[in-house]
Design a protein around this motif. Structure first.
Motif, PDB file in Angstrom:
ATOM      1  N   ASN A 125      46.945  33.691  39.713  1.00  0.00           N
ATOM      2  CA  ASN A 125      45.741  34.379  40.284  1.00  0.00           C
ATOM      3  C   ASN A 125      45.394  33.880  41.986  1.00  0.00           C
ATOM      4  O   ASN A 125      46.439  33.620  42.506  1.00  0.00           O
ATOM      5  CB  ASN A 125      44.460  33.391  39.766  1.00  0.00           C
ATOM      6  N   ALA A 126      44.385  34.419  42.246  1.00  0.00           N
ATOM      7  CA  ALA A 126      44.019  34.244  43.842  1.00  0.00           C
ATOM      8  C   ALA A 126      44.190  32.912  43.864  1.00  0.00           C
ATOM      9  O   ALA A 126      43.911  31.941  43.007  1.00  0.00           O
ATOM     10  CB  ALA A 126      42.740  34.930  44.213  1.00  0.00           C
ATOM     11  N   PRO A 127      44.497  32.315  45.102  1.00  0.00           N
ATOM     12  CA  PRO A 127      44.976  30.768  45.122  1.00  0.00           C
ATOM     13  C   PRO A 127      43.587  29.862  44.850  1.00  0.00           C
ATOM     14  O   PRO A 127      43.725  28.790  44.384  1.00  0.00           O
ATOM     15  CB  PRO A 127      45.114  30.801  46.899  1.00  0.00           C
ATOM     16  N   GLU A 128      42.382  30.359  45.284  1.00  0.00           N
ATOM     17  CA  GLU A 128      41.399  29.583  45.155  1.00  0.00           C
ATOM     18  C   GLU A 128      41.009  29.389  43.674  1.00  0.00           C
ATOM     19  O   GLU A 128      40.204  28.633  43.147  1.00  0.00           O
ATOM     20  CB  GLU A 128      40.077  30.051  45.878  1.00  0.00           C
ATOM     21  N   LEU A 164      47.289  39.379  33.314  1.00  0.00           N
ATOM     22  CA  LEU A 164      45.813  39.704  33.266  1.00  0.00           C
ATOM     23  C   LEU A 164      45.105  39.278  32.168  1.00  0.00           C
ATOM     24  O   LEU A 164      45.411  39.842  31.069  1.00  0.00           O
ATOM     25  CB  LEU A 164      45.442  41.214  33.807  1.00  0.00           C
ATOM     26  N   VAL A 165      44.003  38.277  32.424  1.00  0.00           N
ATOM     27  CA  VAL A 165      43.142  38.115  31.259  1.00  0.00           C
ATOM     28  C   VAL A 165      41.866  38.367  31.614  1.00  0.00           C
ATOM     29  O   VAL A 165      41.442  37.865  32.591  1.00  0.00           O
ATOM     30  CB  VAL A 165      43.604  36.431  30.753  1.00  0.00           C
ATOM     31  N   ARG A 166      41.165  38.843  30.635  1.00  0.00           N
ATOM     32  CA  ARG A 166      39.679  39.404  31.089  1.00  0.00           C
ATOM     33  C   ARG A 166      38.869  38.132  31.655  1.00  0.00           C
ATOM     34  O   ARG A 166      37.826  38.229  32.702  1.00  0.00           O
ATOM     35  CB  ARG A 166      39.180  40.148  30.025  1.00  0.00           C
ATOM     36  N   HIS A 169      40.413  37.066  35.476  1.00  0.00           N
ATOM     37  CA  HIS A 169      41.021  37.842  36.699  1.00  0.00           C
ATOM     38  C   HIS A 169      39.620  38.956  36.861  1.00  0.00           C
ATOM     39  O   HIS A 169      39.426  39.683  35.823  1.00  0.00           O
ATOM     40  CB  HIS A 169      42.260  38.646  36.461  1.00  0.00           C
ATOM     41  N   THR A 170      39.643  39.303  38.077  1.00  0.00           N
ATOM     42  CA  THR A 170      38.651  40.197  38.538  1.00  0.00           C
ATOM     43  C   THR A 170      39.292  41.279  39.600  1.00  0.00           C
ATOM     44  O   THR A 170      40.314  40.807  40.135  1.00  0.00           O
ATOM     45  CB  THR A 170      37.279  39.848  39.082  1.00  0.00           C
ATOM     46  N   PRO A 171      38.781  42.461  39.860  1.00  0.00           N
ATOM     47  CA  PRO A 171      39.244  43.236  40.916  1.00  0.00           C
ATOM     48  C   PRO A 171      39.286  42.652  42.097  1.00  0.00           C
ATOM     49  O   PRO A 171      40.404  42.766  42.731  1.00  0.00           O
ATOM     50  CB  PRO A 171      38.172  44.554  40.979  1.00  0.00           C
ATOM     51  N   GLU A 172      38.427  41.733  42.573  1.00  0.00           N
ATOM     52  CA  GLU A 172      38.623  41.145  43.959  1.00  0.00           C
ATOM     53  C   GLU A 172      39.677  39.852  43.759  1.00  0.00           C
ATOM     54  O   GLU A 172      40.162  39.702  44.965  1.00  0.00           O
ATOM     55  CB  GLU A 172      36.902  40.418  43.976  1.00  0.00           C
ATOM     56  N   ASP A 173      39.892  39.331  42.621  1.00  0.00           N
ATOM     57  CA  ASP A 173      40.941  38.482  42.607  1.00  0.00           C
ATOM     58  C   ASP A 173      42.234  39.217  43.109  1.00  0.00           C
ATOM     59  O   ASP A 173      43.087  38.825  43.417  1.00  0.00           O
ATOM     60  CB  ASP A 173      41.002  37.763  41.227  1.00  0.00           C
ATOM     61  N   CYS A 203      40.590  33.769  24.901  1.00  0.00           N
ATOM     62  CA  CYS A 203      41.263  34.820  26.079  1.00  0.00           C
ATOM     63  C   CYS A 203      41.275  36.230  25.469  1.00  0.00           C
ATOM     64  O   CYS A 203      41.635  36.228  24.172  1.00  0.00           O
ATOM     65  CB  CYS A 203      42.467  34.310  26.315  1.00  0.00           C
ATOM     66  N   SER A 204      41.252  37.142  26.302  1.00  0.00           N
ATOM     67  CA  SER A 204      41.124  38.452  25.651  1.00  0.00           C
ATOM     68  C   SER A 204      41.935  39.462  26.885  1.00  0.00           C
ATOM     69  O   SER A 204      41.833  39.198  28.064  1.00  0.00           O
ATOM     70  CB  SER A 204      40.015  39.190  25.307  1.00  0.00           C
ATOM     71  N   PRO A 205      42.590  40.477  26.398  1.00  0.00           N
ATOM     72  CA  PRO A 205      43.097  41.452  27.291  1.00  0.00           C
ATOM     73  C   PRO A 205      42.351  42.630  27.936  1.00  0.00           C
ATOM     74  O   PRO A 205      41.099  42.797  27.406  1.00  0.00           O
ATOM     75  CB  PRO A 205      44.098  42.273  26.587  1.00  0.00           C
ATOM     76  N   PHE A 206      43.021  43.140  28.922  1.00  0.00           N
ATOM     77  CA  PHE A 206      42.074  44.637  29.544  1.00  0.00           C
ATOM     78  C   PHE A 206      42.715  45.488  28.721  1.00  0.00           C
ATOM     79  O   PHE A 206      43.683  45.484  27.809  1.00  0.00           O
ATOM     80  CB  PHE A 206      42.584  44.673  31.054  1.00  0.00           C
ATOM     81  N   THR A 207      41.913  46.475  28.923  1.00  0.00           N
ATOM     82  CA  THR A 207      42.502  47.924  28.225  1.00  0.00           C
ATOM     83  C   THR A 207      43.659  48.558  28.932  1.00  0.00           C
ATOM     84  O   THR A 207      43.833  48.023  30.090  1.00  0.00           O
ATOM     85  CB  THR A 207      41.207  48.866  27.990  1.00  0.00           C
TER      86      THR A 207
END
Length: 231
Positions: A125-128, A164-166, A169-173, A203-207
Motif C-alpha cells: 500500500n502507500a507507505p503510511e 487491491l482490496v476494497r 486501498h483507495t484512489p488516493e493510496d 476482505c472483498s475485491p474491486f470490480t
C-alpha cells in the motif's frame, strides 16, 4: 531451507517462461487478504518438503522447464535462501524471486551475486498504510524503501505489484504509490480473490471496471501498468 510447497508446472508465475514454483514456509507479515494461510499462520498443518527432494525433482526437469520461481510465504525470511538459489542457478534454470521487500540485506547479496533474473516485489500500500494493510501495528517501512532502491539500481529485470482490496486501498493510496515508485518500468495491479484460505477475514475485491480505472489512474507514473486476475 524450510520448503512447504512445490507447483511442478506453473504457466503464469514467471512471465514468458514455463516454470516450477517452490514455496517457503513462514512470513513476517500478517496481511488479512493473504490467500495462503497454510504458509503463514497455519504451518502446523503444512508438511515440510525436504530440500533434497525438491532439488532432485528439479534436476529431472532441466530440459523441460525454463525457470524456477522461489515464492512463499516470504522466501528471504529463510537465512539460506541465497544458497538454495545458487543450487538452482547451477542447474541452468532462470530464476524468479517473489519478495515483500523487508529483507534488503539479503536481497542485495542475491542481486550482487547474480542469483536471480527477475524479481517481483509486493507493494502492499502507500507507505503510511503499511501497518494496517500488513496486520502489524507500528511496522517500519524503511526496509521496503531500501529494497525499492536496490531493485531500481540493480539492472535486474523486476516488477512491482499490488493486490487491491476494497477495505484497504483507495484512489488516493494508489496515487501515493505512483508518486513513490514513479518512473519504475512496470507495475501490476492484481485482483484480490478469496481463496477460502485467508489469513484474515472481511476482505472483498474491486470490480473489473474499477480495476481498469485504477490502471488508467496510474499509467502516467510507470513505463507500463497491467492488470492480473480480471477478464
Amino acid at each position: 531451507m524450510y520448503l512447504c510447497g512445490l507447483q511442478k508446472l506453473a504457466m503464469v508465475d514467471y512471465p514468458g517462461k514455463l516454470a516450477a514454483t517452490v514455496f517457503t514456509g513462514g512470513c513476517n507479515l500478517r496481511c488479512p487478504f493473504c490467500h495462503n494461510a497454510l504458509l503463514v499462520t497455519r504451518l502446523d498443518e503444512t508438511p515440510e518438503l525436504g530440500e533434497e527432494a525438491v532439488l532432485s525433482f528439479l534436476a529431472t526437469r532441466t530440459k523441460l522447464l525454463d525457470g524456477v520461481v522461489l515464492s512463499g510465504g516470504e522466501p528471504l525470511l529463510q537465512p539460506d535462501a541465497a544458497d538454495f538459489l545458487r543450487k538452482i542457478r547451477q542447474m541452468g534454470f532462470a530464476v524468479k524471486l517473489d519478495t515483500n521487500g523487508f529483507f534488503p540485506d539479503r536481497l542485495s547479496a542475491i542481486l550482487e551475486e547474480g542469483l536471480v533474473d527477475y524479481v517481483a516485489m509486493d507493494i502492499k500500500n502507500a507507505p503510511e498504510k503499511y501497518p494496517i494493510t500488513c496486520g502489524i501495528p507500528g511496522l517500519d517501512t524503511a526496509p521496503v524503501a531500501e529494497s525499492v532502491k536496490l531493485l531500481r539500481q540493480s539492472g535486474v529485470d523486476f516488477e512491482f505489484r499490488t493486490t487491491l482490496v476494497r477495505e484497504f486501498h483507495t484512489p488516493e493510496d494508489l496515487l501515493a504509490i505512483g508518486r513513490w515508485l514513479e518512473s519504475s518500468p512496470r507495475y501490476f495491479l492484481q485482483a484480490f480473490v478469496d481463496s477460502g484460505n485467508l489469513v484474515g477475514s472481511g476482505c472483498s475485491p474491486f470490480t473489473p471496471q474499477e480495476m481498469r480505472d485504477f490502471s488508467l489512474l496510474l499509467r502516467p507514473f510507470f513505463g507500463e501498468v497491467n492488470l492480473r486476475g480480471i477478464d
